[in-house]
Motif scaffolding. Structure first.
Motif, PDB file in Angstrom:
ATOM      1  N   VAL A  35       0.872  -1.179   0.000  1.00 26.06           N
ATOM      2  CA  VAL A  35       0.000   0.000   0.000  1.00 26.06           C
ATOM      3  C   VAL A  35       0.907   1.228   0.000  1.00 26.06           C
ATOM      4  N   ALA A  36       0.612   2.181  -0.868  1.00 24.89           N
ATOM      5  CA  ALA A  36       1.491   3.361  -0.946  1.00 24.89           C
ATOM      6  C   ALA A  36       0.740   4.644  -0.632  1.00 24.89           C
ATOM      7  N   SER A  37       1.462   5.550   0.035  1.00 29.07           N
ATOM      8  CA  SER A  37       0.969   6.915   0.239  1.00 29.07           C
ATOM      9  C   SER A  37       1.358   7.754  -0.960  1.00 29.07           C
ATOM     10  N   ALA A  38       0.898   8.981  -0.973  1.00 29.14           N
ATOM     11  CA  ALA A  38       1.306   9.929  -2.012  1.00 29.14           C
ATOM     12  C   ALA A  38       2.759  10.329  -1.759  1.00 29.14           C
ATOM     13  N   VAL A 131      -3.718  -2.323  -8.406  1.00 32.85           N
ATOM     14  CA  VAL A 131      -5.158  -2.501  -8.162  1.00 32.85           C
ATOM     15  C   VAL A 131      -5.664  -1.187  -7.579  1.00 32.85           C
ATOM     16  N   ASP A 132      -6.507  -0.490  -8.327  1.00 31.25           N
ATOM     17  CA  ASP A 132      -6.957   0.828  -7.869  1.00 31.25           C
ATOM     18  C   ASP A 132      -7.871   0.687  -6.648  1.00 31.25           C
ATOM     19  N   VAL A 165       0.030  -3.715  -5.835  1.00 32.03           N
ATOM     20  CA  VAL A 165       0.173  -2.380  -5.224  1.00 32.03           C
ATOM     21  C   VAL A 165      -1.200  -1.696  -5.218  1.00 32.03           C
ATOM     22  N   VAL A 166      -1.612  -1.241  -4.042  1.00 33.51           N
ATOM     23  CA  VAL A 166      -2.910  -0.556  -3.905  1.00 33.51           C
ATOM     24  C   VAL A 166      -2.655   0.844  -3.329  1.00 33.51           C
ATOM     25  N   PRO A 167      -3.236   1.882  -3.907  1.00 38.90           N
ATOM     26  CA  PRO A 167      -3.090   3.210  -3.310  1.00 38.90           C
ATOM     27  C   PRO A 167      -3.821   3.284  -1.965  1.00 38.90           C
ATOM     28  N   ASP A 187      -2.585   4.434   6.363  1.00 37.97           N
ATOM     29  CA  ASP A 187      -2.393   3.433   7.426  1.00 37.97           C
ATOM     30  C   ASP A 187      -3.643   2.572   7.573  1.00 37.97           C
ATOM     31  N   ILE A 188      -4.813   3.187   7.381  1.00 31.54           N
ATOM     32  CA  ILE A 188      -6.084   2.458   7.536  1.00 31.54           C
ATOM     33  C   ILE A 188      -6.244   1.471   6.379  1.00 31.54           C
ATOM     34  N   THR A 189      -5.905   1.915   5.157  1.00 31.83           N
ATOM     35  CA  THR A 189      -6.023   1.019   4.002  1.00 31.83           C
ATOM     36  C   THR A 189      -5.182  -0.242   4.230  1.00 31.83           C
TER      37      THR A 189
END
Ligand code: ADP
Ligand code: ASP
Ligand code: MG
Length: 435
Positions: A35-38, A131-132, A165-167, A187-189
């Motif tokens: 999971v990635a942040s901006a 994966v959006d 990878v999911v945003p 963090d929640i995602t």
């Protein structure tokens, strides 16, 4: 055996950070869901992409040009693309973003662009599947997470043999409209996806080697905590330790999945493990945290302690004004409600006045300039005199205590002090308890 790895803004700040992520992710097969942040700050004078996007929205609202902001966003991503040699049509994405801004479409969709872009680039670089979040992460209309629906949508993607990878930070409402979470929401995602796939661990990669006893921006070189419980971290993060979003604890806690806070810049450090319970009795204090920007509404009415339903009437008025109460302290015939200044959308004086007239109170006062300082520790309940020690340390340093609160589980003691004493209070409690 799958691990979910969330990389925060500083971990994806530039091409060099992307390289560190690749070596972390490639070093273990289990690191399958990312999971990635901006894109965040490369140094302290830099700007986070999410902040720039919020600025774009504000510029649009006031009829100001946001072209230079879009250019800054474009350049940050272009630099990553160039240095990593990625093949990506950034111009098309930026013009789609500009189009959304021009049409003044859904603000959340614009804000979500930071996570969308960084994750597209990261997926390309890691040779992973993108994966959006808009196709999987689902909210109910009230903004709460719909875990079941997210699971239904996400599990089919797990059949791919590639890494995913999911945003972070956004998802969709039942009508398909994009909605962002509160700040720091990636963090929640990560926690949500860890819950859904029953991950063995939720790794949260950031720019510090774990949870420190106190905020490293307030205390120099604070002690690192190796193990901490979900409840302790919940108290700490709710009370200002923003190393992890306080709401991210619930999805993993429900499945007893440990959170491991790790440092992208020092992957060899083991970080902090956040677990259900710990037998470690060595440290009494696990955290000293705090926040500014609180206000107190104090209500006094003779005989009110014996008046059935008096408090619930007060709460009803707070509900009508949509103001959450953070803490409540009571004495005979007087009650003090502590509220977060930023959550008060109405006039606090209007609310206070309504309490005074509707409940025929003797006095209702509003006072601000309040900071809360919180001492957290699961072993405090077994230790006598903890509250006394907190009060003496503050008193000896000339700090006046305005409010006191201790939960029935005795895991934390929270005191209200004047905002100007905040740093001094955290420092003297740290000196007294930790050093
Ligand atoms: P990310 O972008 O990776 O999500 P954040 O900036 O949200 O990172 O969170 C990490 C930051 O949290 C650290 O750089 C640190 O300054 C801050 N922080 C505040 N309190 C604490 C604490 N008690 N322990 C560790 N870090 C803390
Ligand atoms: N990018 C978002 C923020 O800056 C979410 C996150 O980083 O977790 O708040
Ligand atoms: Mg964060």
């Amino acid at each position: 055996m799958i691990k979910v790895c969330k990389f925060g803004g500083s971990s994806v700040a530039n091409a060099g950070q992307f390289k560190k992520i690749k070596s972390i992710v490639d070093s273990e097969n289990e690191r399958k869901v990312i999971v990635a942040s901006a894109i965040g700050k490369s140094d302290k004078d830099d700007h986070k992409v999410t902040d720039l996007l919020y600025l774009c929205v504000a510029h649009k609202k006031y009829g100001m040009s946001y072209d230079s902001l879009l250019e800054e966003i474009r350049k940050k991503h272009q630099a990553v693309i160039d240095e990593l040699g990625l093949s990506f049509d950034l111009e098309a994405e930026i013009s789609r973003l500009k189009d959304l801004l021009d049409r003044k479409e859904n603000k959340d969709e614009i804000i979500s662009y930071g996570e969308y872009l960084s994750s597209r680039l990261l997926a390309l670089y890691l040779n992973a599947e993108f994966v959006d979040a808009k196709d999987v992460v689902s909210f109910n209309y009230d903004g709460s997470l719909n875990i079941e629906l997210t699971k239904e949508k996400f599990l089919p993607f797990m059949e791919t043999r590639k890494k995913i990878v999911v945003p972070g930070f956004y998802g969709v409402l039942p009508n398909g409209i994009i909605k962002t979470m509160s700040r720091g929401g990636s963090d929640i995602t990560g926690s949500l996806l860890a819950n859904i796939i029953d991950a063995t661990v939720y790794e949260n990669w950031t720019d510090v080697s774990g949870v420190y006893v106190a905020d490293p921006r307030v205390i120099q070189n604070p002690k690192l905590v190796s193990t901490i419980t979900y409840s302790e971290l919940r108290e700490m993060s709710y009370m200002g330790a923003n190393v992890l979003h306080d709401e991210s604890i619930f999805p993993v806690k429900e499945k007893h999945i440990p959170i491991n806070i790790r440092n992208t810049n020092k992957p060899e450090d083991l970080g902090t493990m956040i677990v259900d319970s710990s037998d470690d009795k060595d440290s009494v204090i696990t955290g000293i945290t705090g926040k500014k920007d609180f206000e107190i509404i104090s209500v006094a009415k003779q005989g009110s302690t014996n008046e059935v339903g008096f408090l619930s009437k007060i709460f009803g008025i707070f509900d009508n004004y949509d103001v959450p109460i953070v803490f409540l302290t009571t004495s005979i015939d007087s009650f003090s409600m502590i509220v977060d200044k930023n959550s008060v959308k109405c006039s606090i004086y209007e609310l206070a006045n309504e309490i005074k007239t509707r409940l025929e109170c003797d006095e209702v006062t509003v006072s601000g300039n309040l900071a809360l300082v919180c001492v957290v520790g699961r072993n405090m309940r077994a230790k006598k005199g903890m509250a006394g020690n907190v009060f003496s340390l503050l008193g000896d340093n000339g700090i006046n205590i305005r409010t006191i609160s201790q939960g029935s589980d005795e895991i934390s003691i929270i005191v209200g002090i004047d905002e100007e004493n905040f740093t001094k209070a955290v420092s003297c409690l740290y000196e007294g308890f930790v050093k």
